[in-house]
Design an enzyme around this catalytic site. Structure first.
Site, PDB file in Angstrom:
ATOM      1  N   LYS A 182       0.854  -1.205   0.000  1.00 40.10           N
ATOM      2  CA  LYS A 182       0.000   0.000   0.000  1.00 40.10           C
ATOM      3  C   LYS A 182       0.880   1.243   0.000  1.00 40.10           C
ATOM      4  O   LYS A 182       1.459   1.621   1.010  1.00 40.10           O
ATOM      5  CB  LYS A 182      -0.936   0.055   1.215  1.00 40.10           C
ATOM      6  CG  LYS A 182      -2.085   1.008   0.895  1.00 40.10           C
ATOM      7  CD  LYS A 182      -2.685   1.766   2.035  1.00 40.10           C
ATOM      8  CE  LYS A 182      -2.011   2.989   2.502  1.00 40.10           C
ATOM      9  NZ  LYS A 182      -2.040   4.154   1.593  1.00 40.10           N
ATOM     10  N   GLU A 256       9.384   1.877  10.872  1.00 39.31           N
ATOM     11  CA  GLU A 256      10.424   2.870  10.556  1.00 39.31           C
ATOM     12  C   GLU A 256       9.725   4.223  10.627  1.00 39.31           C
ATOM     13  O   GLU A 256       8.970   4.577   9.728  1.00 39.31           O
ATOM     14  CB  GLU A 256      10.970   2.638   9.144  1.00 39.31           C
ATOM     15  CG  GLU A 256      11.597   1.288   8.927  1.00 39.31           C
ATOM     16  CD  GLU A 256      12.987   1.198   9.518  1.00 39.31           C
ATOM     17  OE1 GLU A 256      13.646   2.230   9.689  1.00 39.31           O
ATOM     18  OE2 GLU A 256      13.403   0.074   9.828  1.00 39.31           O
ATOM     19  N   CYS A 290      13.343  11.209   6.779  1.00 36.53           N
ATOM     20  CA  CYS A 290      13.240  10.787   8.174  1.00 36.53           C
ATOM     21  C   CYS A 290      14.558  11.010   8.899  1.00 36.53           C
ATOM     22  O   CYS A 290      14.582  11.321  10.080  1.00 36.53           O
ATOM     23  CB  CYS A 290      12.868   9.320   8.240  1.00 36.53           C
ATOM     24  SG  CYS A 290      14.016   8.266   7.336  1.00 36.53           S
ATOM     25  N   GLU A 389       9.018  16.983  14.532  1.00 35.08           N
ATOM     26  CA  GLU A 389       9.546  16.687  13.198  1.00 35.08           C
ATOM     27  C   GLU A 389       8.834  17.589  12.188  1.00 35.08           C
ATOM     28  O   GLU A 389       7.617  17.497  12.018  1.00 35.08           O
ATOM     29  CB  GLU A 389       9.285  15.218  12.846  1.00 35.08           C
ATOM     30  CG  GLU A 389       9.885  14.847  11.512  1.00 35.08           C
ATOM     31  CD  GLU A 389       9.594  13.410  11.093  1.00 35.08           C
ATOM     32  OE1 GLU A 389       8.459  12.945  11.278  1.00 35.08           O
ATOM     33  OE2 GLU A 389      10.516  12.756  10.583  1.00 35.08           O
TER      34      GLU A 389
END
Ligand code: NAD
Length: 497
Positions: A182, A256, A290, A389
């Protein structure tokens, strides 16, 4: 204002056992971040289409040839997957560019090469795998073999769709699993073409594709009882929800997740190299990584000079057309994401940050989602821009006086994905590598991924690791078999007089 990288097909949908999925959900728009224009329509897969995809993967696992192929046969197929990608690098890069706004130059030279290499890497890896054998008990042999787990649900984010998803696909396939992928609903185009291409190489039902929004298509996939493992890359909050759902089915996961990684520059570093590394660390991949070194901690004695040079270079970065080979930063991936990143520029000012450079949209570049590379000095590590973030071209600077203080600031975050240390003083480097609470520490280098080594995060940055042996452990079950080699006599119950 800018040309389209490619005109994609008008409607893109899922693929179940090599055929168009039944869909069932609403149409979702796909936009080109370089101009803001709608370029395609994604057909969302509802719960029934997701169930069909899982069942196709289940059939391929339970009854198809894939899990039962010999290692050399599987290696051969993985090599053909690699060749299929290499034969379509330009097309895949253009499809990736038109949905993500990532730079064509980098998509061609890095992302697609890496995607192809992921298949070579796992083909090489499985050529070296071995089982174990124990002979402790007299007359008995015990072997331990790693066997495929089953149906793998692979959920990918939008910031590097093909490069990240192929790590999962190649690993899952190499160890004999079947898959339902997906992609992010924002960036489905290149992965749809890739899955289509790989149908010519893989047996039916081995790699299936579902598309749609996370809470609809993604949630249906994770909750489906036919799924045996979940590999997820994306945001921390999403990771929490997926792990909770997978936990209900007792299904193993790797997560992750996000980061707020410290890039720590000591006065003992090669300053020019550290400056180049700090700029790459936060501005690569349009700032959407990331592993971005988004909190730049600089020793106080060099703070003003370093931040001044950084701001001057950041202001000169060429922002613009993803197709222009001279462009260094392209647009952000979506309009809501651009609004979110610019919101941090606003909150930085409200919190007393000093803006070194940037902080605004590049209105001169038309309707695309372009912003100025941004750098601020935060009043403390508690500031929003030092803790959250941002996932954009936005660097937050903080000064420090000692290695102890640098480690304390670096670790004072909910995240723990990676850290960067810049110093030519070995004791400082060794002290920092021991103290930093992150899954990876890069010393005197920007991101340098070694695929054989584990990659993943401490704390809210993840659960589990990706990489050679870590993927082998995740994508296989261990099966222990004990056999008497010279059958010893057994104790005989029920034979007493
Ligand atoms: P996201 O969490 O919003 O979405 C990731 C994927 O999960 C998408 O495919 C989405 O549709 C799906 N999803 C969302 N909700 C779901 C649900 N309830 N159930 C199942 N699936 C669901 O993340 P994003 O915005 O696409 O990506 C950016 C994030 O990814 C950042 O936080 C970034 O740090 C992280 N990331 C981490 C790594 C890593 O290796 N650690 C790499 C790249 C990106």
């Amino acid at each position: 204002m800018f040309d389209l990288p490619i005109t994609p097909v008008a409607r893109v949908g899922g693929l179940v056992a090599g055929r168009a999925s039944p869909g069932g959900g609403p149409d979702l728009p796909v936009y080109y971040p370089g101009t803001g224009a709608q370029v395609s329509v994604l057909v969302e897969d509802g719960p029934e289409a997701v169930a069909a995809a899982v069942e196709a993967a289940r059939r391929a696992f339970d009854h198809g040839p894939w899990p039962r192929l010999s290692t050399p046969e599987r290696i051969d197929v993985l090599e053909r997957c690699r060749a299929a990608i290499l034969a379509h690098v330009d097309e895949l890069a253009r499809l990736e560019c038109v949905a993500t706004g990532l730079l064509m130059r980098e998509l061609r030279a890095m992302h697609m090469q890496r995607a192809a290499y992921n298949f070579r890497f796992f083909a090489d890896y499985i050529s070296q795998t071995a089982g174990q054998r124990y002979d402790q008990a007299p007359g008995y042999m015990t072997t331990v073999a790693r066997v495929p787990v089953g149906v793998a649900a692979l959920i990918a984010p939008w910031n590097a769709p093909v490069a990240l998803a192929t790590m999962k696909i190649a690993a899952a396939l190499a160890f004999g699993n079947t898959c339902v992928l997906k992609p992010s609903e924002q960036t489905p185009l290149a992965l749809a073409r890739l899955v289509d291409l790989l149908q010519e190489v893989l047996p039916e039902g081995v790699l299936n594709l579902v598309n749609g929004r996370g809470p609809v298509t993604g949630a249906a996939l994770v909750a489906h009882p036919g799924v045996d493992l979940v590999s997820f890359t994306g945001g921390t909050e999403t990771g929490r929800q997926i792990m909770a759902a997978a936990g209900r089915n007792l299904v193993p996961c790797t997560m992750e997740l996000g980061g707020k990684s410290a890039n720590i520059v000591f006065a003992s570093a090669d300053q020019d190299r550290a400056l180049d590394g700090a700029l790459l660390g936060i501005f690569s991949n349009n700032g959407q990584q990331c592993l971005a070194g988004s909190r730049i901690l600089v020793e106080r004695g060099i703070f003003d000079e370093f931040t001044g040079r950084f701001a001057e270079r950041a202001a000169r970065i060429r922002v613009g057309d993803p197709l222009d080979p001279a462009t260094e930063i392209g647009p952000l991936a979506s309009a809501p994401h651009m609004a979110r990143v610019l919101g941090f520029a606003g909150s930085a000012q409200a919190e007393g940050c000093r803006i070194l450079t940037g902080g605004a949209r590049r209105e001169d570049l038309g309707e695309g989602y372009f912003i100025q590379p941004t750098a601020v000095v935060a009043p403390s590590n508690a500031a929003h821009v030092a803790q959250e973030e941002i996932f954009g071209p936005f660097a937050t600077f903080l000064p420090f006086d000692t290695a102890d203080e640098a480690a304390a600031i670096a670790n004072d975050t909910k995240f723990g994905l990676v850290s960067y240390v810049w110093s030519d003083h070995l004791p400082t480097v060794m002290t920092m590598t021991e103290r930093l609470r992150s899954g990876v520490v890069w010393v005197n280098t920007p991101m340098m991924r070694e695929l054989r080594a584990p990659f993943g995060g401490f704390k809210a940055s993840g659960v589990g690791r990706e990489g050679g042996a870590s993927c082998e452990a995740f994508y296989t079950e261990e099966r222990t078999v004990t056999i008497p080699t010279v059958p010893p006599p057994l104790r005989r119950l029920g034979t007493a007089d």
